[in-house]
Design a protein around this motif. Structure first.
Motif, PDB file in Angstrom:
ATOM      1  N   THR A 193       0.770  -1.276  -0.019  1.00  0.00           N
ATOM      2  CA  THR A 193       0.016   0.006   0.037  1.00  0.00           C
ATOM      3  C   THR A 193       0.919   1.402  -0.027  1.00  0.00           C
ATOM      4  O   THR A 193       0.464   2.338  -0.699  1.00  0.00           O
ATOM      5  CB  THR A 193      -0.883   0.146   1.135  1.00  0.00           C
ATOM      6  OG1 THR A 193      -0.279  -0.191   2.490  1.00  0.00           O
ATOM      7  CG2 THR A 193      -2.016  -0.999   1.198  1.00  0.00           C
ATOM      8  N   LYS A 194       1.954   1.412   0.682  1.00  0.00           N
ATOM      9  CA  LYS A 194       2.849   2.365   0.680  1.00  0.00           C
ATOM     10  C   LYS A 194       3.266   2.568  -0.743  1.00  0.00           C
ATOM     11  O   LYS A 194       3.474   3.752  -1.118  1.00  0.00           O
ATOM     12  CB  LYS A 194       3.928   2.466   1.745  1.00  0.00           C
ATOM     13  CG  LYS A 194       3.255   2.414   2.982  1.00  0.00           C
ATOM     14  CD  LYS A 194       4.462   2.307   4.166  1.00  0.00           C
ATOM     15  CE  LYS A 194       3.868   2.346   5.639  1.00  0.00           C
ATOM     16  NZ  LYS A 194       5.040   2.024   6.556  1.00  0.00           N
ATOM     17  N   ASN A 195       3.885   1.608  -1.383  1.00  0.00           N
ATOM     18  CA  ASN A 195       4.651   1.810  -2.661  1.00  0.00           C
ATOM     19  C   ASN A 195       3.573   2.164  -3.871  1.00  0.00           C
ATOM     20  O   ASN A 195       3.739   2.876  -4.626  1.00  0.00           O
ATOM     21  CB  ASN A 195       5.298   0.310  -3.030  1.00  0.00           C
ATOM     22  CG  ASN A 195       6.599  -0.016  -2.248  1.00  0.00           C
ATOM     23  OD1 ASN A 195       7.091   0.869  -1.754  1.00  0.00           O
ATOM     24  ND2 ASN A 195       6.842  -1.167  -2.481  1.00  0.00           N
ATOM     25  N   LYS A 196       2.266   1.642  -3.566  1.00  0.00           N
ATOM     26  CA  LYS A 196       1.271   2.080  -4.444  1.00  0.00           C
ATOM     27  C   LYS A 196       1.051   3.517  -4.319  1.00  0.00           C
ATOM     28  O   LYS A 196       0.797   4.426  -5.147  1.00  0.00           O
ATOM     29  CB  LYS A 196      -0.168   1.285  -4.270  1.00  0.00           C
ATOM     30  CG  LYS A 196       0.350  -0.143  -4.939  1.00  0.00           C
ATOM     31  CD  LYS A 196      -1.096  -0.854  -4.781  1.00  0.00           C
ATOM     32  CE  LYS A 196      -0.929  -2.219  -5.365  1.00  0.00           C
ATOM     33  NZ  LYS A 196      -2.121  -3.194  -5.173  1.00  0.00           N
ATOM     34  N   ALA A 197       0.864   4.028  -3.122  1.00  0.00           N
ATOM     35  CA  ALA A 197       0.579   5.212  -2.647  1.00  0.00           C
ATOM     36  C   ALA A 197       1.477   6.260  -3.428  1.00  0.00           C
ATOM     37  O   ALA A 197       1.498   7.098  -3.901  1.00  0.00           O
ATOM     38  CB  ALA A 197       0.189   5.680  -1.415  1.00  0.00           C
ATOM     39  N   LYS A 198       3.010   5.854  -2.902  1.00  0.00           N
ATOM     40  CA  LYS A 198       4.038   6.478  -3.450  1.00  0.00           C
ATOM     41  C   LYS A 198       4.070   6.806  -4.977  1.00  0.00           C
ATOM     42  O   LYS A 198       4.443   7.935  -5.472  1.00  0.00           O
ATOM     43  CB  LYS A 198       5.466   5.916  -2.947  1.00  0.00           C
ATOM     44  CG  LYS A 198       6.637   6.668  -3.020  1.00  0.00           C
ATOM     45  CD  LYS A 198       7.739   6.127  -2.370  1.00  0.00           C
ATOM     46  CE  LYS A 198       8.886   6.938  -2.590  1.00  0.00           C
ATOM     47  NZ  LYS A 198      10.175   6.278  -1.574  1.00  0.00           N
ATOM     48  N   HIS A 199       3.971   5.628  -5.614  1.00  0.00           N
ATOM     49  CA  HIS A 199       4.006   5.707  -6.986  1.00  0.00           C
ATOM     50  C   HIS A 199       2.949   6.523  -7.712  1.00  0.00           C
ATOM     51  O   HIS A 199       3.374   7.149  -8.681  1.00  0.00           O
ATOM     52  CB  HIS A 199       3.787   4.075  -7.548  1.00  0.00           C
ATOM     53  CG  HIS A 199       3.912   3.866  -9.154  1.00  0.00           C
ATOM     54  ND1 HIS A 199       2.643   3.819  -9.845  1.00  0.00           N
ATOM     55  CD2 HIS A 199       4.909   3.940  -9.870  1.00  0.00           C
ATOM     56  CE1 HIS A 199       3.033   3.438 -11.113  1.00  0.00           C
ATOM     57  NE2 HIS A 199       4.453   3.586 -11.049  1.00  0.00           N
ATOM     58  N   ALA A 200       1.677   6.363  -7.094  1.00  0.00           N
ATOM     59  CA  ALA A 200       0.465   7.186  -7.657  1.00  0.00           C
ATOM     60  C   ALA A 200       0.880   8.745  -7.511  1.00  0.00           C
ATOM     61  O   ALA A 200       0.676   9.580  -8.488  1.00  0.00           O
ATOM     62  CB  ALA A 200      -0.625   6.948  -6.997  1.00  0.00           C
ATOM     63  N   MET A 208       3.569   9.811 -10.132  1.00  0.00           N
ATOM     64  CA  MET A 208       2.923   9.509 -11.502  1.00  0.00           C
ATOM     65  C   MET A 208       1.863  10.746 -11.760  1.00  0.00           C
ATOM     66  O   MET A 208       2.061  11.557 -12.761  1.00  0.00           O
ATOM     67  CB  MET A 208       2.143   8.303 -11.815  1.00  0.00           C
ATOM     68  CG  MET A 208       2.882   7.029 -11.886  1.00  0.00           C
ATOM     69  SD  MET A 208       4.272   7.310 -13.235  1.00  0.00           S
ATOM     70  CE  MET A 208       3.370   7.126 -14.602  1.00  0.00           C
ATOM     71  N   ASP A 209       1.245  11.202 -10.578  1.00  0.00           N
ATOM     72  CA  ASP A 209       0.599  12.358 -10.705  1.00  0.00           C
ATOM     73  C   ASP A 209       1.256  13.654 -10.904  1.00  0.00           C
ATOM     74  O   ASP A 209       1.037  14.605 -11.737  1.00  0.00           O
ATOM     75  CB  ASP A 209      -0.315  12.514  -9.323  1.00  0.00           C
ATOM     76  CG  ASP A 209      -1.478  11.781  -9.384  1.00  0.00           C
ATOM     77  OD1 ASP A 209      -1.835  10.959 -10.482  1.00  0.00           O
ATOM     78  OD2 ASP A 209      -2.056  11.443  -8.289  1.00  0.00           O
ATOM     79  N   ARG A 210       2.466  13.650 -10.205  1.00  0.00           N
ATOM     80  CA  ARG A 210       3.437  14.604 -10.274  1.00  0.00           C
ATOM     81  C   ARG A 210       3.887  14.807 -11.845  1.00  0.00           C
ATOM     82  O   ARG A 210       4.132  15.996 -12.233  1.00  0.00           O
ATOM     83  CB  ARG A 210       4.632  14.526  -9.320  1.00  0.00           C
ATOM     84  CG  ARG A 210       5.534  15.886  -9.197  1.00  0.00           C
ATOM     85  CD  ARG A 210       6.677  15.521  -8.220  1.00  0.00           C
ATOM     86  NE  ARG A 210       6.052  15.263  -6.667  1.00  0.00           N
ATOM     87  CZ  ARG A 210       6.973  14.816  -5.790  1.00  0.00           C
ATOM     88  NH1 ARG A 210       8.141  14.599  -6.202  1.00  0.00           N
ATOM     89  NH2 ARG A 210       6.501  14.632  -4.719  1.00  0.00           N
TER      90      ARG A 210
END
Length: 51
Positions: free
Chosen positions: A10-17, A20-22
Motif C-alpha cells: 500500500t505504501k509503494n502504490k501510494a508513492k507511485h501514484a 505519477m500524478d506529479r
C-alpha cells in the motif's frame, strides 16, 4: 486464511501514484506553457506583419 498484519504494497502504490500524478501535472504544465508561448509569438508576428 487471511493474512494478519500490515497490508502489502500500500505504501509503494501510494508513492507511485503520487509520483505519477506529479509527472502528469508537470507534462500538462509544460504543454500549457508551450501553447501560451506560441500564442504570444503568433500575436507578435501578426503585429509585426500589420506594421
Amino acid at each position: 486464511m487471511a493474512k494478519s498484519g500490515a497490508q502489502k504494497n500500500t505504501k509503494n502504490k501510494a508513492k507511485h501514484a503520487k509520483l505519477m500524478d506529479r509527472k502528469k501535472n508537470k507534462l500538462r504544465q509544460e504543454k500549457e506553457n508551450r501553447k501560451s508561448k506560441l500564442k504570444e509569438l503568433t500575436a507578435k508576428m501578426k503585429m509585426k506583419k500589420e506594421d
